[in-house]
Each structure stands twice: as C-alpha cells, then as structure tokens.
Design a protein around this motif. Structure first.
Motif, PDB file in Angstrom:
ATOM      1  N   PHE A 155      45.891  41.063  49.774  1.00  0.00           N
ATOM      2  CA  PHE A 155      46.054  41.493  51.140  1.00  0.00           C
ATOM      3  C   PHE A 155      44.690  40.929  51.661  1.00  0.00           C
ATOM      4  N   ASP A 156      44.839  41.118  53.200  1.00  0.00           N
ATOM      5  CA  ASP A 156      43.612  40.721  53.964  1.00  0.00           C
ATOM      6  C   ASP A 156      43.191  41.984  54.690  1.00  0.00           C
ATOM      7  N   SER A 157      41.958  42.145  55.103  1.00  0.00           N
ATOM      8  CA  SER A 157      41.324  42.949  55.878  1.00  0.00           C
ATOM      9  C   SER A 157      39.874  42.369  56.359  1.00  0.00           C
ATOM     10  N   GLU A 158      39.745  42.583  57.840  1.00  0.00           N
ATOM     11  CA  GLU A 158      38.231  42.158  58.205  1.00  0.00           C
ATOM     12  C   GLU A 158      37.492  43.192  58.232  1.00  0.00           C
ATOM     13  N   ASN A 159      37.941  44.526  58.168  1.00  0.00           N
ATOM     14  CA  ASN A 159      37.300  45.716  58.438  1.00  0.00           C
ATOM     15  C   ASN A 159      37.256  46.753  57.247  1.00  0.00           C
ATOM     16  N   LEU A 160      37.372  46.308  56.084  1.00  0.00           N
ATOM     17  CA  LEU A 160      37.514  47.415  54.973  1.00  0.00           C
ATOM     18  C   LEU A 160      36.197  47.534  54.442  1.00  0.00           C
ATOM     19  N   ASP A 161      35.776  48.657  54.414  1.00  0.00           N
ATOM     20  CA  ASP A 161      34.463  49.141  53.783  1.00  0.00           C
ATOM     21  C   ASP A 161      34.506  50.311  53.027  1.00  0.00           C
ATOM     22  N   GLY A 162      34.679  50.161  51.602  1.00  0.00           N
ATOM     23  CA  GLY A 162      34.753  51.348  50.961  1.00  0.00           C
ATOM     24  C   GLY A 162      35.111  50.842  49.611  1.00  0.00           C
ATOM     25  N   ASP A 163      35.769  51.947  48.754  1.00  0.00           N
ATOM     26  CA  ASP A 163      35.797  51.898  47.403  1.00  0.00           C
ATOM     27  C   ASP A 163      37.393  51.728  47.149  1.00  0.00           C
ATOM     28  N   ILE A 164      37.964  50.725  46.700  1.00  0.00           N
ATOM     29  CA  ILE A 164      39.362  50.417  46.470  1.00  0.00           C
ATOM     30  C   ILE A 164      39.735  49.929  45.086  1.00  0.00           C
ATOM     31  N   GLU A 165      40.900  50.142  44.565  1.00  0.00           N
ATOM     32  CA  GLU A 165      41.555  49.654  43.397  1.00  0.00           C
ATOM     33  C   GLU A 165      42.998  49.099  43.598  1.00  0.00           C
ATOM     34  N   MET A 166      43.290  48.187  42.985  1.00  0.00           N
ATOM     35  CA  MET A 166      44.802  47.734  43.306  1.00  0.00           C
ATOM     36  C   MET A 166      45.406  47.865  41.868  1.00  0.00           C
ATOM     37  N   SER A 167      46.838  48.019  41.888  1.00  0.00           N
ATOM     38  CA  SER A 167      47.609  48.104  40.650  1.00  0.00           C
ATOM     39  C   SER A 167      48.824  47.362  40.630  1.00  0.00           C
ATOM     40  N   ILE A 168      49.287  46.843  39.560  1.00  0.00           N
ATOM     41  CA  ILE A 168      50.676  46.132  39.505  1.00  0.00           C
ATOM     42  C   ILE A 168      51.534  46.551  38.510  1.00  0.00           C
ATOM     43  N   SER A 169      52.758  46.760  38.556  1.00  0.00           N
ATOM     44  CA  SER A 169      53.904  47.034  37.455  1.00  0.00           C
ATOM     45  C   SER A 169      55.128  46.581  37.779  1.00  0.00           C
ATOM     46  N   GLU A 170      55.749  46.444  36.656  1.00  0.00           N
ATOM     47  CA  GLU A 170      57.357  46.149  36.701  1.00  0.00           C
ATOM     48  C   GLU A 170      57.991  47.214  37.036  1.00  0.00           C
ATOM     49  N   TYR A 171      57.542  48.477  36.836  1.00  0.00           N
ATOM     50  CA  TYR A 171      58.337  49.688  37.267  1.00  0.00           C
ATOM     51  C   TYR A 171      57.398  50.381  38.033  1.00  0.00           C
ATOM     52  N   ASN A 172      57.861  51.649  38.421  1.00  0.00           N
ATOM     53  CA  ASN A 172      57.244  52.380  39.635  1.00  0.00           C
ATOM     54  C   ASN A 172      55.936  53.422  39.372  1.00  0.00           C
ATOM     55  N   GLU A 173      55.461  52.980  38.181  1.00  0.00           N
ATOM     56  CA  GLU A 173      53.921  53.542  37.896  1.00  0.00           C
ATOM     57  C   GLU A 173      53.244  52.305  37.285  1.00  0.00           C
ATOM     58  N   PRO A 174      51.830  52.406  37.838  1.00  0.00           N
ATOM     59  CA  PRO A 174      50.678  51.292  37.483  1.00  0.00           C
ATOM     60  C   PRO A 174      51.072  51.220  35.966  1.00  0.00           C
ATOM     61  N   ALA A 175      51.158  49.827  35.499  1.00  0.00           N
ATOM     62  CA  ALA A 175      51.459  49.578  34.178  1.00  0.00           C
ATOM     63  C   ALA A 175      50.266  49.523  33.229  1.00  0.00           C
ATOM     64  N   ILE A 176      50.517  49.948  31.943  1.00  0.00           N
ATOM     65  CA  ILE A 176      49.614  49.942  30.951  1.00  0.00           C
ATOM     66  C   ILE A 176      49.852  49.211  29.776  1.00  0.00           C
ATOM     67  N   PHE A 177      49.221  48.618  29.064  1.00  0.00           N
ATOM     68  CA  PHE A 177      49.521  47.852  27.906  1.00  0.00           C
ATOM     69  C   PHE A 177      48.581  47.843  26.963  1.00  0.00           C
ATOM     70  N   ASN A 178      48.573  47.054  25.769  1.00  0.00           N
ATOM     71  CA  ASN A 178      47.960  47.505  24.481  1.00  0.00           C
ATOM     72  C   ASN A 178      46.661  46.505  24.331  1.00  0.00           C
ATOM     73  N   ILE A 179      45.852  47.153  23.616  1.00  0.00           N
ATOM     74  CA  ILE A 179      44.637  46.436  23.285  1.00  0.00           C
ATOM     75  C   ILE A 179      44.941  44.836  22.774  1.00  0.00           C
ATOM     76  N   GLY A 180      44.076  43.979  23.298  1.00  0.00           N
ATOM     77  CA  GLY A 180      44.228  42.519  22.808  1.00  0.00           C
ATOM     78  C   GLY A 180      44.856  41.935  24.399  1.00  0.00           C
ATOM     79  N   ALA A 181      45.480  42.666  25.329  1.00  0.00           N
ATOM     80  CA  ALA A 181      45.751  41.956  26.447  1.00  0.00           C
ATOM     81  C   ALA A 181      44.172  41.820  27.125  1.00  0.00           C
ATOM     82  N   GLU A 182      44.183  40.749  28.033  1.00  0.00           N
ATOM     83  CA  GLU A 182      42.972  40.420  29.028  1.00  0.00           C
ATOM     84  C   GLU A 182      42.671  41.690  29.834  1.00  0.00           C
TER      85      GLU A 182
END
Length: 817
Positions: A114-141
């Motif tokens: 995403f783009d923002s010219e005035n974002l000042d703060g602490d944020i995180e981002m997540s992705i998933s194939e389903y409707n909760e942030p994805a979690i996978f196994n040890i060995g993934a990057e």
C-alpha cells in the motif's frame, strides 16, 4: 464494519512500473518482473476465478519470464469503526489502533503493498489464503505470515521470502500505534503470472462443473514459475518441483492452455527426480505418455526413452521386493502420508501402478519405432497379473486406491471389474479420497468402468465441496464434512500434510477429466492425428461445449442431449471420430452437415454410444433424433456409519469427571508429571498414542478445569498430550483404541485450553483396521474452560486429533462408559 465494491472485481490498475522500478518520492520500489504485455482480447468467463481469463499474450513461450499485474480488494472490514474511515476497499483513513482485513476475491500468487505519505506509527501486515492470518511450519522463511512492512519511499510492502510471492486472498493491516491520522491508499496485491492463454475451454449445463474446470486451470496457472511447474503457493519450505504432483498439474495445463513446450521443459527438468517417493517415478512416466499422446513428439520420446525404460525396469525389480515407498497420498487408508507409507494398501497401490504403467507404456511403444520394446513391458505386466490371479479372490485385498490402479491397468475381466466395483466403489463416502490428487485416479477408474454418473457425484463431493467452502483454487486435502463444521473461507483443518495448502495444483486433475470424459475430446493416435469426440451426458449434465488445444489447432465441440444438436470443428491434419451419446434412449436418426453431409453408416456401437468414423478436417453440425425420455440418475446417499451428528459436547462438567464419566475406565494424560494415570476397561485391550508430545501443566491446584484425582484427593492435576507444532507434518496425533469387536461403549475426550492459546481442534474417527472414515469431522472450539466430546462406538477405532488454530492441539483425558 464492512464495505464491498463490486466494481473492483474488474481488472483495475494494471501496474505501470517498468522492470527497473517505480519511483515514489525519489525512492525506487523494484518489482522483479515487467508488467503484463498482452490485452483483454479473449472471451470473459463468469465461472472463472482468474482475473486474466480473457487476457491474451501474443505467442507465449516456455522461455517467457513471469510478469506482474495489480489487483484491488473487493471488500474491507475493520474491528474498530471509531478509528477508521473507509473511503473504498482500496483507500482508508486511520485515526488510531485497528485491524483492517481485505478480501481480494480470489487467491493470487502475490505480495501485499500500500501507499501512504503521512503514516507515522507502528504497523504490521499479514496475508493468508483463508480468513485468518496464516501460520506455517518451522523451515519456512517466515512461518508466521505477519511482519512489519519494508518501506520503499511511500510504499509499504510485506516481504516474507526471497521470491516475494505467497498465496494471498486475504490481507491485513494491523495498526498497533499511531502518532497522527494517516491516509492509506492504493491498497493492492502485486500478482505474478506466467504468460499462457486459455486456448482450451469448458462449459456445461451445470455451472458447478464449469467452475471446477476453470478453478483447476487457474490453480495450475498460479503455480507456473519461470522454468518449472510449482507445487504450492504458500512458502512453507516445500515450494519446489514435486515430480508426482506434476502429473495431474501438467495434464490440466495441456487441456487448458496447450502450453506443450512448457510441459516438455518440466518433463526434462524432472526426468531424474523422484523426490524419494517410489511411485513418483511412475507418475513421471505417465506424464511423459500423456504428453506424447497429446503431441506425438517423437524427438522428446527419443531423448527420454532410456530414462523411461530404466524407471520401468526398476519398478520390476521392486515389485516383489518393495523399497520404502515413503509416500502415496495423505488418505488414512494410504498410511496417512509419511506416517505409515508401507501399509498394505499403499503396497497394493504401488504394485497396481506398476502394472498400469507397464501396460500403458507397452501400448504407447507399439505405436512408435520402439515397438520391439513393448513385449518386455507387456511380459512384466502379464507375469505379475498371473501371479495375482493365483489368489482367486484377489479383488478382496484391494482398497479404493489400489482398485482404481487395477482398473487403469486394464487387465480385470468383466467379472473381476464388477467385483472391484462392488467391493471398493459402491460406497459414495468411501470413494472420496482425502487428497484430490488421488481422487483424480479414482475418477479416471470410474470413467473406465462407465460409471460417469457416480463419478460426477464424487467430483461434486470433492471439488464441488471445495467450491462450497469458498475455494478459488483447489486444496491439498479436503473432506466434504468440512462444510458442516466451518463457514466458507475459514481456516482449514491441519493434519498429517502439515499446515494445509489451499492452492495445490496436484488437485487440478478434474480439469483434464472433464475435458476428456464429459466433453469427451481425447486423442486416438499420438498428436491428435486422429481423435474422438465422445461426450458423456445424462440428466446431471445435459449439454456440454468446449475446446482442446492441439499442435494442429484447436478442436472445438459441443453437444446438447436435450435438443440433439451438436457441432465439431476438426483442425487441419486431424481425422475425427464422433460418438453420439444414447443417454438411455433410442436413437432413430443421425444427420451430419458439413464437408461430408448426410446420414452416415454407423462404424460401431456399444451400450452407451453410436460411433461414426472418418471425419476429415472441417466443421460439422450434428442433428440427432431421440425416442423416449432421458432416465434419471440414481441418487446415492452419503452415509456415515455413525450418522450425521455422532458426538455430544459438555462444557459444564470441567474437571469434575468422577460420577459423570469414566465408569468403565479412564486415562488421565500426563497427570503425574509426564506419566499417564490409566485404568482400562475390560473391553479395551490397549490404547496406543502416535505422533504426540507430552506436557504437564499443573500439580495440586484447585482450578476447576483441572481433572480431579481418581484417588479422592481434593486438589487436582492437569497435563496433556499435544501435537508437535510447528514442526512440518506434525499438526496431528492419533489415539488407537483396540476394543473388542462388536462391543458398544462411550468414549469421552476431555479438551482444555489450559494456557489460553485460542486453540481450535478437529477430530476424525476411523475404523482401526480398515481405516474407513466412520463419521463427519468434529470441530472443538472455545475449550478454554474445558470441554468433553463423547462418541458412542461399537468397534476398535483410530481417533485423529488435528490442530486448526492456536499453538497446537491438546488432549487431557479419555473416559470410558
């Protein structure tokens, strides 16, 4: 709060940056590939999840690099309405802490920006194939698909692995802390794609099956990488070429895209690979044969013949002295993946697959300059078939998966085939394999037995069930009962396959099956020099139309069994046979209009079709007169041995089990430090645990969730067995209860999320010996305060407990009544 935008389903905002990057405030954001280079000049297809289904490249080649496009969200949700103003799904203004969830409408091979010219703060981002942030196994990057973004000028990008892309349908922006209000705009996925055109097509009277065809094709397309067929979108440490997985993936790719040069590239790249899995060498051979029949590429056959013969010869040495098979599929009956890969059914599958491969290899060789070699592989098959038949009831030893391979091998007599059908294929529920990969082979066998109506039912159970779950790509594993326990797009059940992938192209075999069996276009001789158009229609699918790309050009065909009208276009260099479906009625007249018009003499006939041969290149209209009414297909019930609702739940008893549960026996798991306290009932010979880890949470506590002592002590203890998350393929554990046959009893499982990790778990129950699935999957939610799940059983069982969400799945007690 939710805002949707139907207009954003349209392909919007094709990325405009070049290979060198896109400047944002004098900072360059480098994209790894150039923008897509074609145009929307093809036909739009409403049943396809692919936003580029109508996009066409000029003469795409196997050597083409990947390209990129952007996709905007179709909906957005916020968990804090006071702190966000949603302008549209791709633009928001945030005022404070909130979590924003975006739905992009389909899974893509993409990364999130995403783009923002005035974002000042602490944020995180997540992705998933389903409707909760994805979690996978040890060995993934990056096992947790949540991280702070990398900033490139005013662009914020979630970077989770070196190749950037993951499987993304849902994405999140988590605003943890904010100094001042901020505008977030141009929220997007940057999606990668291999240039391929939909030169094949499929459409029919039931749009569910049309959706299956296009979803399978899209699944494969998302996994086409620069120089090989990928096997999974999500990066979980196994994102590389899997030779056996590529068999149905390549098959689907040929009928959907006709990208034969890329299939050839992948066959070359995987020629010496088998991933340590014995059957994968044979699936590579079957892929080579598929490719040869579709292309007639003698040069590649010359290049690969020694390799193929070596693989076939090794299989012969293995047949009576089996190696470690290592894997045959995730289904419990196949040993549950890597858990018991050398179980009897897996051994039978491998042996039947050998015979299938030898016979098909011999058939192919007889059509080539290598016909002298055919006798060797026919002899291999005949020798092992004769040995098999030394047991007059050999068909009773095969389960659904090995029976399917026996049918593919083509050797069962009519009597043997019927015995296999009744023994292995008659039960609708047991025909469903956990892996759609294996389901493809079962469907092929059913078609060979001319059981297309039942095959369509099974296709609906497997692939149709995934679509009802919300799929826009097909899953690594699936059970129809997932739709009973979850809402569409919920987190899937994790299991012996590990953290379940929802974009797995090994599940795309349905695309080729529909093209070959329902549309009915398949080669009779290599390269489609001759081919047949043989649609299989019934009251389930009354009309079909579509196209199959060949090196001669596209074969287009249609037939409507209600009107009796159809059409076929055979490209130059081909000769067609046309099979007219009887659909349970009498055919009184068949007229062809075109290059060779009029009524023609029937070439042959069987119980399902009339056959007409010798149609040279050209377009033909077909008019058929039927007499009578098309019969209705039998309705097959989906029956569970223990009914639809076999379990009861109790969330009130907590740890106060005495006098309520355990009147016949009990197991208090890891109750005394890491020791179980166990009193088995007389009707249970033993209990075996597998793949479990152990934990003791608390000793001598007065917490009501902890289990009371069996000795009357006032204070309580609590321990558990648990799954070995986050290690790969250990998101599951089993409890084998060896009870006496025909003994009815209740078993109650006690779950407690002691350390409040938001656990969500799934329970599967199988017959202990046959591994037959006995009941729908049960989901256990919200067990922080303790919950009993009780089953009434009358046989030895395996109970499999799977992690869905939380840090693992746990079990603290078993109680018998």
């Amino acid at each position: 709060m939710k805002i949707s935008s139907l207009s954003s389903l349209l392909f919007a905002g094709i990325i405009t940056c070049s290979l060198s990057g896109c400047k944002q405030n004098s900072i360059t954001i480098n994209e790894p590939y150039r923008p897509v280079s074609g145009s929307f000049s093809g036909k739009a297809v409403a049943c396809s999840p692919d936003p580029l289904v109508s996009f066409r490249w000029k003469n795409p080649q196997a050597t083409d690099s990947l390209e990129i496009y952007t996709l905007k969200p179709v909906a957005v949700w916020s968990d804090n309405e006071d702190n966000v103003k949603i302008k549209n799904p791709a633009a928001v203004r945030v005022k404070g802490n909130c979590n924003l969830m975006f739905d992009f409408g389909r899974v893509s091979a993409a990364w999130f920006e995403f783009d923002s010219e005035n974002l000042d703060g602490d944020i995180e981002m997540s992705i998933s194939e389903y409707n909760e942030p994805a979690i996978f196994n040890i060995g993934a990057e990056h096992p947790h698909k949540t991280a702070r973004p990398v900033r490139h000028g005013n662009t914020y990008r979630l970077e989770l692995n070196r190749e950037l892309y993951e499987g993304v349908r849902f994405a999140w922006i988590h605003v943890r802390e904010l100094s001042c209000e901020a505008d977030i705009s141009n929220i997007r996925l940057v999606c990668q794609t291999k240039p391929v055109n939909y030169d094949g097509s499929f459409d029919c009277s039931d749009t569910l099956f049309t959706r299956m065809w296009y979803t399978g094709a899209y699944d494969v397309k998302l996994n086409l990488l620069y120089d090989y067929f990928g096997a999974i979108l999500m990066e979980r440490s196994d994102r590389h070429s899997w030779t056996g997985d590529a068999y149905p993936s390549q098959a689907a790719s040929m009928v959907a895209f006709g990208n034969y040069d890329f299939v050839k590239t992948n066959l070359r790249n995987t020629a010496k690979l088998f991933n340590g899995i014995a059957s994968y060498s044979l699936y590579w051979m079957l892929s080579l044969m598929d490719y040869y029949y579709y292309t007639g590429d003698n040069a590649l056959l010359d290049e690969m013949i020694d390799n193929a013969c070596d693989k076939a010869d090794v299989a012969y040495t293995h047949f009576d002295n089996l190696p470690n098979l290592n894997f045959n599929g995730w289904d419990e009956r196949l040993g549950a993946g890597f858990e018991y890969p050398d179980c009897p059914e897996s051994q039978n599958v491998y042996r039947m697959l050998c015979i299938h491969t030898w016979n098909r290899f011999a058939d192919m060789l007889e059509r080539t300059t290598y016909s002298r070699l055919a006798d060797t592989y026919r002899r291999y098959a005949d020798e092992k078939i004769a040995a098999l038949r030394s047991n007059p009831v050999w068909t009773n030893d095969l389960g659904i998966h090995s029976a399917a391979e026996a049918i593919h091998a083509g050797f069962p007599t009519a009597q043997e085939e019927e015995a296999l059908r009744q023994h292995a294929f008659a039960d609708r529920l047991q025909r469903v394999s956990y892996s759609p990969f294996n389901q493809y082979f079962i469907l092929q066998a059913m078609a060979r037995m001319k059981r297309h109506a039942e095959a369509l039912t099974t296709a609906d159970d497997c692939w149709g069930g995934q679509l009802r779950y919300g799929a826009t790509t097909f899953f690594e594993v699936f059970r129809p009962s997932w739709n009973r326990i979850s809402q569409p797009n919920d987190a899937p059940v994790n299991n012996q396959c590990g953290y379940t992938s929802l974009t797995h192209p090994w599940s795309a075999g349905i695309t080729k099956w529909l093209s070959e069996e329902i549309l009915g276009i398949r080669p009779l001789t290599p390269g489609f020099a001759s081919f047949v158009f043989k649609p299989h229609l019934s009251d389930k699918i009354t009309w079909v139309k579509g196209a199959t790309p060949t090196l001669h050009g596209v074969i287009a065909a249609s037939f409507d069994a209600t009107s009796g009208k159809g059409e076929l276009t055979a490209p130059k260099g081909t000769v067609a046979s046309i099979a007219i479906p009887k659909t349970g009625r009498n055919i009184t007249r068949v007229v062809f209009t075109g290059k060779q018009s009029g009524e023609r003499e029937i070439s042959s006939e069987d119980e399902t079709h009339l056959y007409y041969d010798g149609f040279e290149a050209g377009t033909y209209k077909i008019n058929v007169s039927y007499e009578g009414t098309m019969p209705s297909s039998p309705i097959e019930p989906l029956v569970y041995d223990y009914g639809e609702t076999p379990a009861t739940e109790d969330a009130s008893t907590q740890g106060n089990w005495k006098g309520v549960y355990g009147s016949k026996g009990y197991v208090l798991l890891n109750y005394d430090s890491l020791q179980h306290r166990m009193t088995l009932p007389a009707f249970v010979e033993n209990i075996r645990f597998n793949k479990e880890a152990n934990i003791h949470w608390a000793t001598a506590v007065d917490d009501a969730r902890a289990l009371r002592s069996d000795t009357g002590d006032a204070l309580r203890n609590i321990g558990a067995i648990h799954t070995n998350d986050p290690n790969a393929c250990l998101q599951t554990m089993t409890v084998d209860i060896a009870s006496k046959p025909a003994q009815e009893y209740n078993v109650s499982l006690y779950f407690v999320d002691w350390d409040e990790q938001n656990r969500r778990s799934a329970i599967e129950v199988f017959a202990l010996d046959s591994k037959r699935l006995l009941m729908p999957v049960q989901m256990v939610r919200n067990y922080q305060q303790g919950k009993y799940v009780t089953f009434t059983l009358h046989e030895p069982v395996r109970i499999r407990i799977n992690m869905v969400r939380g840090i693992n799945a746990t079990l603290s007690g078993l109680f018998f009544d």
